[in-house]
Scaffold this motif. Structure first.
Motif, PDB file in Angstrom:
ATOM      1  N   ALA A   1      -5.331  15.825   4.370  1.00  0.00           N
ATOM      2  CA  ALA A   1      -5.514  15.568   2.946  1.00  0.00           C
ATOM      3  C   ALA A   1      -7.008  15.626   2.612  1.00  0.00           C
ATOM      4  O   ALA A   1      -7.829  16.069   3.419  1.00  0.00           O
ATOM      5  CB  ALA A   1      -4.901  14.225   2.580  1.00  0.00           C
TER       6      ALA A   1
ATOM      7  N   HIS B   1      -3.787   6.050  -0.938  1.00  0.00           N
ATOM      8  CA  HIS B   1      -3.231   6.683  -2.135  1.00  0.00           C
ATOM      9  C   HIS B   1      -2.066   7.584  -1.741  1.00  0.00           C
ATOM     10  O   HIS B   1      -1.942   8.025  -0.597  1.00  0.00           O
ATOM     11  CB  HIS B   1      -4.284   7.484  -2.898  1.00  0.00           C
ATOM     12  CG  HIS B   1      -4.740   8.756  -2.222  1.00  0.00           C
ATOM     13  ND1 HIS B   1      -5.488   8.770  -1.065  1.00  0.00           N
ATOM     14  CD2 HIS B   1      -4.552  10.064  -2.540  1.00  0.00           C
ATOM     15  CE1 HIS B   1      -5.751  10.022  -0.719  1.00  0.00           C
ATOM     16  NE2 HIS B   1      -5.181  10.827  -1.586  1.00  0.00           N
ATOM     17  N   ASN B   2      -1.193   7.836  -2.711  1.00  0.00           N
ATOM     18  CA  ASN B   2      -0.132   8.834  -2.544  1.00  0.00           C
ATOM     19  C   ASN B   2       0.191   9.535  -3.854  1.00  0.00           C
ATOM     20  O   ASN B   2       1.140  10.318  -3.909  1.00  0.00           O
ATOM     21  CB  ASN B   2       1.146   8.193  -1.981  1.00  0.00           C
ATOM     22  CG  ASN B   2       1.942   7.437  -3.027  1.00  0.00           C
ATOM     23  OD1 ASN B   2       1.364   6.825  -3.931  1.00  0.00           O
ATOM     24  ND2 ASN B   2       3.264   7.463  -2.926  1.00  0.00           N
TER      25      ASN B   2
ATOM     26  N   SER C   1      -4.554  13.060  -6.539  1.00  0.00           N
ATOM     27  CA  SER C   1      -5.012  13.288  -5.166  1.00  0.00           C
ATOM     28  C   SER C   1      -5.910  14.508  -5.045  1.00  0.00           C
ATOM     29  O   SER C   1      -6.274  14.881  -3.931  1.00  0.00           O
ATOM     30  CB  SER C   1      -3.802  13.474  -4.247  1.00  0.00           C
ATOM     31  OG  SER C   1      -3.186  14.741  -4.470  1.00  0.00           O
TER      32      SER C   1
ATOM     33  N   ILE D   1      -2.276  15.697  -1.765  1.00  0.00           N
ATOM     34  CA  ILE D   1      -0.973  15.100  -1.501  1.00  0.00           C
ATOM     35  C   ILE D   1       0.074  15.913  -2.253  1.00  0.00           C
ATOM     36  O   ILE D   1      -0.075  16.177  -3.450  1.00  0.00           O
ATOM     37  CB  ILE D   1      -0.924  13.629  -1.960  1.00  0.00           C
ATOM     38  CG1 ILE D   1      -1.919  12.789  -1.165  1.00  0.00           C
ATOM     39  CG2 ILE D   1       0.491  13.058  -1.829  1.00  0.00           C
ATOM     40  CD1 ILE D   1      -1.597  12.655   0.305  1.00  0.00           C
TER      41      ILE D   1
ATOM     42  N   CYS E   1      -1.440   8.285   2.372  1.00  0.00           N
ATOM     43  CA  CYS E   1      -2.734   8.656   2.941  1.00  0.00           C
ATOM     44  C   CYS E   1      -3.641   7.438   3.059  1.00  0.00           C
ATOM     45  O   CYS E   1      -3.823   6.692   2.093  1.00  0.00           O
ATOM     46  CB  CYS E   1      -3.404   9.722   2.068  1.00  0.00           C
ATOM     47  SG  CYS E   1      -4.950  10.347   2.749  1.00  0.00           S
TER      48      CYS E   1
ATOM     49  N   PRO F   1      -5.616   5.966  -5.914  1.00  0.00           N
ATOM     50  CA  PRO F   1      -6.508   5.405  -4.904  1.00  0.00           C
ATOM     51  C   PRO F   1      -6.787   3.921  -5.135  1.00  0.00           C
ATOM     52  O   PRO F   1      -7.195   3.512  -6.227  1.00  0.00           O
ATOM     53  CB  PRO F   1      -7.781   6.248  -5.056  1.00  0.00           C
ATOM     54  CG  PRO F   1      -7.276   7.574  -5.539  1.00  0.00           C
ATOM     55  CD  PRO F   1      -6.147   7.233  -6.470  1.00  0.00           C
TER      56      PRO F   1
END
Length: 610
Positions: free
Chosen positions: A61, A83-84, A89, A93, A100, A148
């Motif tokens: 990532a 974060h996801n 992202s 992602i 992540c 994030p």
């Protein structure tokens, strides 16, 4: 420009690879979910303070979204970021189950690098178990979106955030265990890298980082890109369904412009890509100037290396980024979706783009690229066992494409080191029995160099359950190159009933069998040019049937499998007949019968080289 000690560069490069491996090993040994611990669907990556990816064994990532929201000067030792959120992202992602973790590395009180891990987790909420609803129309159906955040603050976990995430998961213990494993492993990796800076000093180590990245840039420019003729080349391929609309061709197009005098010799233009889909096959790739996609697609270029051995030596790190310019269409396409377009099945797009780039390079180089492959799809079952609710989901691979010098590989995964779940583990943990796991005979595309084979897996359920699938290439096939034929598509049957590629909850009764047959890679070169002895060897090895040898290769065999005999006269006669019956305008690419079904009966289509 200062001269960097080449021995120190080797030491630093080896240390980076060692730390990355150590982080991944720690995660694999301490995680809880089968997807992370057993299937190994996760990756680690190391980035410098300029956000450049330093390691090149696999993709990873991005750090960009972390420093965007948390300035580097505010970071402290022991911080862990998480974060996801796909749309926040910066393109790193692809779907919400990819979680992540990012840890800054410190030296003399300053951030000098980052260690990151991200992987596919069991469940992060959403409409269906596994957080990949195949009929989703919105990202809000797909699970918990986390922008994030600081998950650990100076070594102290954020219990509130962890509680929210585990509360939204159907597998809270697995999720908590996986996150603990990833955070601890990345913190360990950060300590290891800090020791490297302490040993040699920041200036020396960062000079080595520059040298590592520059070496990749020049190696790719000199050894690989130089083999692509200048000009403009076009190729397109398709996803076949989106889970909402009826199956149709969802186009992904690349116009490749090659100019060796330019600072960035390759321009990849995605104009002509279809509008964003209603269903979840979109990929948000147009962020951060496409930095993630550049590193995702660049491994295809390694096929231009002089030998397979040299290809295996070439890393893909940030050094490939300056060589590629990307041009994206306006917002609202498969590659430029508008929030909250769903994305959980974005593999249909980003995997297809690997094939599109390989296809356009095959046209540009006269076929010096592999035929097509589709080596990842998610299948699984969920239900209730004596221990409570369970989710079994597996990332099964398929065959890779035949190459100009060799057959394709069988049952590979696009994610390095990923694997199918061991039979013994599956049967011990879930109410099922695996009655067969082997190669899918005749699945590889016929060719002078045969496509690799997919899996053939039979699972008998011991209790009532529900079947789920996120898979493309169930209608379309992996195309063959330069006269090679297409491979066989993906197919799943439940008690004899054929499934669509996108399924959320098809009932499976106790005693019924789920049969999974994954894709075969496309063939390379005419199958009638494959030596009859090699075809007979394929039959003896169980990769090609006697009927397939005759119908696909024109080779007539007789006798038992362990004592096959080639009827040379009948073979010569049959091959002459098959060659005579082949169309005079045999296309460079063979898409297989599925394309004709979706394109209104046209057997082939090619975008002409401009």
């Amino acid at each position: 420009m200062s001269i960097v000690d080449p021995i120190l560069v080797e030491i630093v490069e080896g240390t980076l690879a060692s730390v990355e491996t150590e982080v991944e090993t720690a995660i694999a040994r301490t995680a809880r979910s089968p997807m992370i611990r057993d299937a190994h669907d996760f990756r680690a990556g190391i980035h410098d303070v300029r956000l450049r990816k330093l390691t090149g064994r696999s993709y990873s990532a991005l750090v960009q979204p972390i420093v965007r929201d948390f300035p580097i000067e505010t970071m402290r030792p022991g911080d862990v970021f998480f974060h996801n959120d796909v749309y926040l992202s910066e393109g790193g992602i692809g779907h919400l189950p990819d979680l992540c973790v990012t840890v800054p590395v410190f030296h003399a009180g300053q951030v000098v690098a980052f260690v990151q891990a991200f992987g596919h987790h069991d469940d992060i909420g959403g409409a269906v178990p596994g957080s990949m609803p195949s009929h989703a129309r919105s990202a809000f159906e797909e699970g918990l979106m986390v922008p994030p955040i600081k998950l650990w603050d100076r070594g102290v976990p954020n219990r509130a955030a962890l509680t929210i995430m585990t509360r939204n998961s159907r597998m809270p213990d697995s999720l908590a265990g996986d996150l603990d494993a990833e955070c601890s492993a990345c913190l360990m990796g950060a300590r290891r890298l800090g020791e490297l800076f302490g040993r040699y000093g920041r200036a020396a180590v960062e000079s080595c980082f520059d040298a590592i990245i520059s070496k990749t840039t020049e190696t790719f420019r000199r050894e690989l890109l130089a083999k692509i003729p200048e000009g403009v080349h076009v190729w397109e391929d398709y996803a076949e369904h989106d889970g909402v609309d009826e199956p149709r061709l969802h186009t992904q197009r690349i116009t490749l412009t090659v100019d060796h005098s330019a600072q960035a010799p390759l321009t990849i233009d995605f104009t002509g890509t279809s509008p964003q889909a209603k269903g979840p096959i979109n990929h948000a790739g147009d962020y951060a100037d496409g930095v993630f996609l550049k590193k995702w697609l660049a491994p295809i270029l390694r096929n231009l290396a002089d030998t397979p051995e040299r290809m295996a030596e070439l890393d893909v790190n940030e050094g490939v980024v300056p060589l590629i310019t990307m041009v994206f269409p306006e917002k609202g396409t498969l590659l430029t979706p508008i929030f909250p377009a769903p994305t959980n099945a974005r593999t249909f797009v980003i995997l297809r783009l690997l094939g599109v780039l390989a296809g356009v390079l095959a046209k540009a180089t006269g076929g010096r690229m592999p035929a097509d492959q589709e080596t990842i799809r998610y299948t699984g079952v969920y239900g209730t066992s004596d221990d409570g609710p369970y989710l079994m989901r597996e990332v099964l691979g398929g065959g890779s494409g035949g190459r100009w010098y060799a057959d394709g590989e069988d049952t590979i995964h696009v994610v390095p080191d990923s694997r199918n779940i061991p039979v013994e583990f599956a049967e011990a943990r879930w109410p099922m029995r695996v009655e067969r796991l082997g190669l899918a005979v005749d699945s590889g595309g016929p060719g002078e160099f045969r496509g690799g084979l997919g899996y053939d897996k039979h699972i008998r359920m011991l209790r009532d359950a529900s079947f789920m699938s996120i898979a493309d290439r169930s209608i379309l096939s992996c195309w063959g190159v330069n006269g090679g034929h297409a491979g066989r598509p993906f197919v799943v049957t439940v008690n004899g009933v054929e499934m669509e590629g996108l399924v959320d909850d098809f009932p499976v009764r106790a005693g019924e069998i789920v049969r999974i047959r994954t894709t075969g890679g496309g063939g390379w070169g005419s199958p009638y040019d494959r030596p009859a002895e090699r075809v007979a060897a394929d039959v003896r090895d169980g990769k090609v049937s006697v009927e397939g040898a005759r119908d696909d290769y024109g080779v007539v065999l007789s006798g038992p499998r362990d004592d096959l005999r080639i009827d040379a006269e009948a073979t010569e006669r049959l091959r002459a007949e098959l060659r005579a019956a082949a169309p005079e305008d045999t296309p460079f690419f063979d898409r297989g019968p599925g394309y004709a079904r979706l394109s209104g009966g046209l057997p082939y289509a090619e975008v002409d080289t401009i």
